[in-house]
Write a protein that holds these residues in place. Structure first.
Motif, short mmCIF file in Angstrom:
data_model
loop_
_atom_site.label_atom_id
_atom_site.label_comp_id
_atom_site.label_asym_id
_atom_site.label_seq_id
_atom_site.Cartn_x
_atom_site.Cartn_y
_atom_site.Cartn_z
N VAL A 61 20.63 -3.82 43.82
CA VAL A 61 20.20 -4.90 42.93
C VAL A 61 19.62 -4.31 41.64
O VAL A 61 19.18 -3.17 41.60
CB VAL A 61 19.14 -5.80 43.60
N ASP A 62 19.61 -5.13 40.59
CA ASP A 62 18.99 -4.76 39.33
C ASP A 62 18.25 -5.99 38.82
O ASP A 62 18.80 -7.10 38.84
CB ASP A 62 20.03 -4.31 38.30
N GLY A 63 17.00 -5.81 38.38
CA GLY A 63 16.18 -6.93 37.95
C GLY A 63 15.14 -7.31 38.98
O GLY A 63 14.32 -8.20 38.73
N VAL A 64 15.16 -6.67 40.15
CA VAL A 64 14.20 -6.92 41.22
C VAL A 64 13.38 -5.64 41.43
O VAL A 64 13.95 -4.56 41.55
CB VAL A 64 14.91 -7.32 42.53
N SER A 65 12.07 -5.76 41.45
CA SER A 65 11.22 -4.58 41.64
C SER A 65 11.34 -4.05 43.06
O SER A 65 11.79 -4.76 43.98
CB SER A 65 9.76 -4.93 41.34
N ASP A 66 10.90 -2.80 43.26
CA ASP A 66 10.91 -2.20 44.60
C ASP A 66 10.05 -3.01 45.56
O ASP A 66 10.42 -3.20 46.74
CB ASP A 66 10.42 -0.76 44.54
N GLU A 67 8.91 -3.51 45.08
CA GLU A 67 8.02 -4.29 45.93
C GLU A 67 8.69 -5.60 46.35
O GLU A 67 8.61 -6.01 47.52
CB GLU A 67 6.71 -4.58 45.20
N GLN A 68 9.35 -6.27 45.40
CA GLN A 68 10.06 -7.50 45.73
C GLN A 68 11.16 -7.24 46.75
O GLN A 68 11.36 -8.00 47.69
CB GLN A 68 10.68 -8.11 44.47
N TRP A 69 11.90 -6.15 46.54
CA TRP A 69 13.03 -5.84 47.41
C TRP A 69 12.56 -5.58 48.84
O TRP A 69 13.17 -6.04 49.80
CB TRP A 69 13.79 -4.64 46.85
#
Length: 381
Positions: A61-69
């Motif tokens: 994914v791109d646009g999603v932070s590591d924490e969100q992911w």
């Protein structure tokens, strides 16, 4: 990525050039996704490579932070819109994905998405991926989609390049699995003869289109059509090479048998003693097994090629509903404090990405002169 997107032709050309700079599958996937998001000025972009069990072997994914992911949870399954894209192999452009009858919701931590553009990545008749974007950064027409027909055409061009890049990355990973020097030589010879000229032509044609887009749009469009044709030809030749060199499939033999076979080959091919021990392990989801195998291969490559180890011990054991992989060598070791500098050379960044991509955890213990232990823990199904 910059908040100001590049012009369409320049971004396509940049993506093509980037294809020649990356060989690791994870890096290729990230390049494609980031390029697509910038090219179409979208808030989110993602690319999934399907497995044969209703899930995804890899999902970037791109646009999603590591924490969100991490909060989102396990990799998605092939259902809803994603399943339709893969099954029907057609482009989907939606004003609001949430209102589509095929929409089945998403996890609580998933970002909210509305307008949607997605299409399959095809290698001949085979669908090898699904590329999609959401939330176009523009005013939305009343009841309409922010993504336009022009966006769809540009994404289709990028998907042609993505097919070549993914197939090229497949070849690279297969070549890393080959341990006989003449097989490596044959692969390099076939890649050079069959593909290098077409990749060179693709680069020149894309550059020509970029220079023509302002003063002669019609000529630029003709050049892009030529790019599409060259991309299809190169993909055909790469696919033929992959089919010829493909080893036994992981889903046919299972993780334990595949690892044992490869380690037996490495033990015969190298001066170091390479051993394998396992106990109580059960089958894991396909994405986890793929990740464990690739991390084991990368760790073995590092130990046998770079550490000067005399003994490399690989163990795979049950831990809860999941598994833990350990690759221990008695080689030269290194200073973990320098891991950021050494990471890309040693493949540690790639291994960490593979582990985190399936919800796992990777730890590295090493000391100069004391060898290295790489441990990967993955959850079960």
């Amino acid at each position: 990525m910059s908040h100001r997107p590049q012009s369409g032709i320049a971004a396509v050309s940049a993506a093509l050039l980037a294809m020649n700079r990356h060989l690791e599958m994870r890096d290729v996937l990230k390049t494609i996704v980031a390029s697509a998001r910038e090219l179409l000025d979208a808030e989110y972009a993602a690319l999934g490579v399907p497995d044969d069990h209703g899930g995804f072997a890899q999902f970037v994914v791109d646009g999603v932070s590591d924490e969100q992911w991490k909060a989102i949870g396990p990799l998605p399954r092939q259902h809803g819109i994603l399943a339709a894209m893969l099954r029907e192999a057609k482009t989907e452009r939606l004003a609001d994905v949430r209102e589509d009858p095929r929409f089945e919701g998403w996890p609580a931590a998933h970002p909210d998405m509305s307008d949607f553009l997605g299409l399959p990545i095809k290698d001949g008749d085979e669908t090898i991926g699904a590329l999609f974007l959401a939330n176009k950064n523009c005013p939305k027409p009343q009841g309409g989609c922010g993504f336009t027909e022009e966006d769809e055409e540009l994404l289709q061009i990028l998907a042609q390049h993505a097919a070549i890049a993914l197939t090229n990355a497949r070849l690279y990973e297969r070549s890393r699995e080959l341990t006989i020097a003449e097989e490596r030589s044959r692969l390099a010879h076939e890649l050079h003869d069959a593909v290098s000229q077409k990749l060179f032509s693709l680069r020149l044609t894309a550059q020509a289109a970029a220079t023509l887009v302002d003063r002669d749009p019609a000529r630029a469009k003709e050049e892009l059509q030529h790019v599409v044709g060259l991309a299809a030809e190169a993909a055909d030749e790469l696919r033929a090479a992959v089919v010829e060199l493909r080893p036994a499939a992981l889903d046919e033999d299972g993780l334990v048998a595949t690892l044992r076979t490869q380690i037996q080959v490495l033990d015969r091919a190298h001066g170091a003693c390479v051993s394998f021990d396992t106990g109580g392990i059960r089958a894991l989801p396909a994405a986890q097994e793929e990740a464990v195998l690739r991390v084991a291969q990368e760790a073995l490559h590092n130990a046998l090629r770079h550490s000067g180890a005399g003994h490399v011990a690989v163990t795979l054991d049950k831990r809860g509903s999941g598994a833990v992989l350990r690759v221990c060598d008695d080689g030269a070791g290194f200073d973990p404090r320098a891991i950021r500098r050494a990471g890309r050379h040693l493949g540690l960044v790639s291994m960490r990405d593979r582990s985190s991509g399936v919800g796992g955890r990777l730890t590295v213990e090493s000391e100069p002169g004391k060898g290295t232990t790489i441990e990967m823990e993955v959850p079960g199904g």
